[in-house]
Scaffold this motif. Structure first.
Motif, short mmCIF file in Angstrom:
data_model
loop_
_atom_site.label_atom_id
_atom_site.label_comp_id
_atom_site.label_asym_id
_atom_site.label_seq_id
_atom_site.Cartn_x
_atom_site.Cartn_y
_atom_site.Cartn_z
N MET A 74 -18.95 18.76 16.28
CA MET A 74 -18.24 19.89 16.86
C MET A 74 -16.87 19.47 17.37
N ASP A 75 -16.79 18.29 17.99
CA ASP A 75 -15.51 17.82 18.53
C ASP A 75 -14.48 17.62 17.42
N ILE A 76 -14.93 17.08 16.28
CA ILE A 76 -14.02 16.89 15.15
C ILE A 76 -13.53 18.24 14.65
N ALA A 77 -14.44 19.21 14.54
CA ALA A 77 -14.06 20.54 14.07
C ALA A 77 -13.05 21.19 15.01
N ILE A 78 -13.29 21.07 16.32
CA ILE A 78 -12.35 21.66 17.29
C ILE A 78 -11.01 20.94 17.24
N ALA A 79 -11.03 19.61 17.15
CA ALA A 79 -9.79 18.84 17.09
C ALA A 79 -8.97 19.23 15.87
N LYS A 80 -9.64 19.38 14.73
CA LYS A 80 -8.95 19.75 13.50
C LYS A 80 -8.37 21.15 13.62
N LEU A 81 -9.17 22.09 14.10
CA LEU A 81 -8.75 23.48 14.24
C LEU A 81 -7.57 23.61 15.21
N VAL A 82 -7.71 23.01 16.38
CA VAL A 82 -6.67 23.11 17.41
C VAL A 82 -5.37 22.48 16.94
N THR A 83 -5.46 21.30 16.36
CA THR A 83 -4.24 20.59 15.97
C THR A 83 -3.54 21.27 14.81
N SER A 84 -4.28 21.68 13.80
CA SER A 84 -3.65 22.31 12.64
C SER A 84 -2.97 23.61 13.03
N GLU A 85 -3.61 24.40 13.86
CA GLU A 85 -3.02 25.69 14.22
C GLU A 85 -1.88 25.51 15.23
N ASN A 86 -1.99 24.56 16.14
CA ASN A 86 -0.88 24.29 17.05
C ASN A 86 0.32 23.72 16.30
N ASN A 87 0.07 22.90 15.29
CA ASN A 87 1.16 22.33 14.52
C ASN A 87 1.93 23.43 13.77
N THR A 88 1.20 24.36 13.18
CA THR A 88 1.84 25.47 12.47
C THR A 88 2.62 26.35 13.44
N ALA A 89 2.02 26.65 14.59
CA ALA A 89 2.71 27.48 15.59
C ALA A 89 3.95 26.77 16.12
N SER A 90 3.85 25.46 16.31
CA SER A 90 4.98 24.68 16.79
C SER A 90 6.13 24.70 15.79
N ALA A 91 5.81 24.56 14.50
CA ALA A 91 6.84 24.55 13.47
C ALA A 91 7.55 25.90 13.39
N LEU A 92 6.79 26.99 13.51
CA LEU A 92 7.39 28.32 13.48
C LEU A 92 8.25 28.55 14.72
N ALA A 93 7.76 28.11 15.88
CA ALA A 93 8.54 28.26 17.12
C ALA A 93 9.84 27.49 17.04
N ALA A 94 9.82 26.30 16.45
CA ALA A 94 11.04 25.50 16.34
C ALA A 94 12.10 26.22 15.52
N ILE A 95 11.68 26.87 14.44
CA ILE A 95 12.62 27.65 13.63
C ILE A 95 13.23 28.76 14.46
N GLN A 96 12.42 29.41 15.29
CA GLN A 96 12.94 30.49 16.12
C GLN A 96 13.88 29.97 17.20
N VAL A 97 13.59 28.80 17.75
CA VAL A 97 14.48 28.20 18.76
C VAL A 97 15.83 27.87 18.14
N PHE A 98 15.83 27.34 16.92
CA PHE A 98 17.07 26.99 16.25
C PHE A 98 17.75 28.20 15.61
N GLY A 99 17.06 29.33 15.54
CA GLY A 99 17.66 30.54 14.99
C GLY A 99 18.04 30.38 13.54
N GLY A 100 19.23 30.85 13.18
CA GLY A 100 19.69 30.79 11.79
C GLY A 100 19.72 29.38 11.24
N TYR A 101 20.06 28.42 12.10
CA TYR A 101 20.09 27.03 11.64
C TYR A 101 18.69 26.52 11.28
N GLY A 102 17.69 27.01 11.98
CA GLY A 102 16.33 26.60 11.68
C GLY A 102 15.87 27.06 10.31
N TYR A 103 16.50 28.12 9.81
CA TYR A 103 16.12 28.66 8.50
C TYR A 103 16.77 27.88 7.36
#
Length: 379
Positions: free
Chosen positions: A314-343
């Motif tokens: 269960m711990d492996i499943a949670i670690a995988k789920l949490v990290t993969s989804e946080n990584n994707t959210a982080s990457a999308l947020a970074a583009i928004q922080v950088f605005g047009g340059y992030g694109y």
């Protein structure tokens, strides 16, 4: 709070001096979809591939947490996400099962090559009609005297186009279930074994992907990894480490992205103020920080359970789920922080988003992880 030994810190610091070179070599750019052979040579020379293996095979003898700690530094410092993914695949998919389950002969012949990076590794699990349903695979292996004869197809094989050694999972008992699968070590060039052309994909471009085809492929019975019928046991051992290795790299990428966003928010000015002073921007970056630290806590806590032999599914499943989804959210947020340059491709953030999305799919989709967690909760 995690405390690191002097050895762990030294191994991590030792990788740091290779990172600039990994980011400045000429090939393997995201746009080329080519395997970066020059960067692979640097990885070999750095000793990174030797981390979790015993010294008698040419390894460094690092434990699981230390290996993750160093791989996290790779994710932080290397901007070629495909290369980092190929590293994790090579180490986890081939070296790990050979060290744990391989015969003395298999270890003597292949582990030194894996440690040195002279032979690239991959594993073949997924099939066109049974992606996440690994126990329903249709590739068969039938005993014929001192060989097994393999027939079937595998798909989505990371490192496939460049790998020299494959751990192939095939059905050896028609009854199915966990005792019907066996793992085999198969070399490139074995008669009856063909490797398809590289397949274009959304991200991780420098980590090539292909299909594999087995048509009367004769594999020596001595190339069974573990025992006949132990394939699921081998796979269970491998997948824990594949997830922990690859998502430790993701945590490193998240840290690098966070640092970039903090720096940008403190220097980019709009309407007379640094954009970090605006709550809308600051809160995005705070969520990136929370996502990073939450992911790291789950990853290293899961690793601790694996190392001590405590049930960790269960711990492996949670670690995988949490990290993969946080990584994707982080990457999308970074583009928004950088605005047009992030694109813009020039800034590399759109590439990081494409790479991050893959983490919600490989090694068991987010939906599969949620199903697994629900099942273990009794639902």
């Amino acid at each position: 709070m995690t405390e690191w030994t002097d050895t762990s810190s030294a191994l991590r610091d030792g990788l740091a001096r290779w990172l600039d070179a990994l980011n400045t070599t000429s090939t393997g750019h995201d746009g080329t979809s080519a395997f970066p052979w020059d960067r692979w040579k640097l990885v070999k020379d750095s000793g990174l591939l030797r981390l979790p293996f015993e010294s008698r095979w040419g390894g460094l003898g690092a434990d699981l947490r230390t290996t993750m700690h160093v791989l996290e530094k790779l994710g932080e410092g290397c901007r070629d996400g495909g290369l980092s993914f190929s590293v994790a695949t090579h180490v986890a998919s081939t070296g790990v099962p050979l060290q744990r389950f391989g015969s003395t002969r298999l270890k003597e012949v292949y582990l030194p090559k894996i440690c040195a990076g002279d032979a690239i590794g991959a594993h073949a699990i997924t099939e066109p009609d049974s992606g996440s349903d690994a126990l329903n695979m249709h590739t068969t292996a039938v005993r014929d005297k001192d060989h097994f004869v393999l027939n079937g197809n595998k798909t989505f094989i990371s490192n496939g186009p460049v790998a020299d050694i494959f751990v192939v999972y095939a059905r050896t008992h028609p009854a199915g279930g966990s005792l019907g699968i066996t793992a085999f070590l198969v070399e490139r060039g074995t008669p009856g074994f063909d490797i398809g052309d590289p397949v274009a994909k959304m991200g991780l471009h420098s980590s090539p992907l292909s299909d594999l085809y087995f048509d009367g492929c004769r594999v020596p019975a001595d190339n069974v990894v573990g025992r006949v019928g132990w394939g699921y046991r081998v796979l269970h051992h491998v997948m824990k480490r594949e997830i922990l290795y690859s998502f430790a790299i993701s945590a490193g990428a998240m840290r690098h992205r966070l640092d970039r966003c903090v720096d940008y928010a403190n220097t980019r000015r709009q309407f007379g103020k640094n954009i970090g002073s605006y709550q809308a921007v600051a809160h995005k970056i705070v969520e990136m920080k929370i996502g990073l630290e939450t992911s790291r806590m789950w990853l290293y806590a899961a690793a601790e359970k694996v190392m001590t032999g405590v049930e960790s599914t269960m711990d492996i499943a949670i670690a995988k789920l949490v990290t993969s989804e946080n990584n994707t959210a982080s990457a999308l947020a970074a583009i928004q922080v950088f605005g047009g340059y992030g694109y813009l491709a020039e800034y590399g953030l759109e590439q990081e988003l494409r790479d991050a999305v893959a983490g919600t799919v490989y090694s068991g989709t987010s939906e599969i992880q949620r199903n697994r967690i629900a099942s273990m909760l009794g639902m």
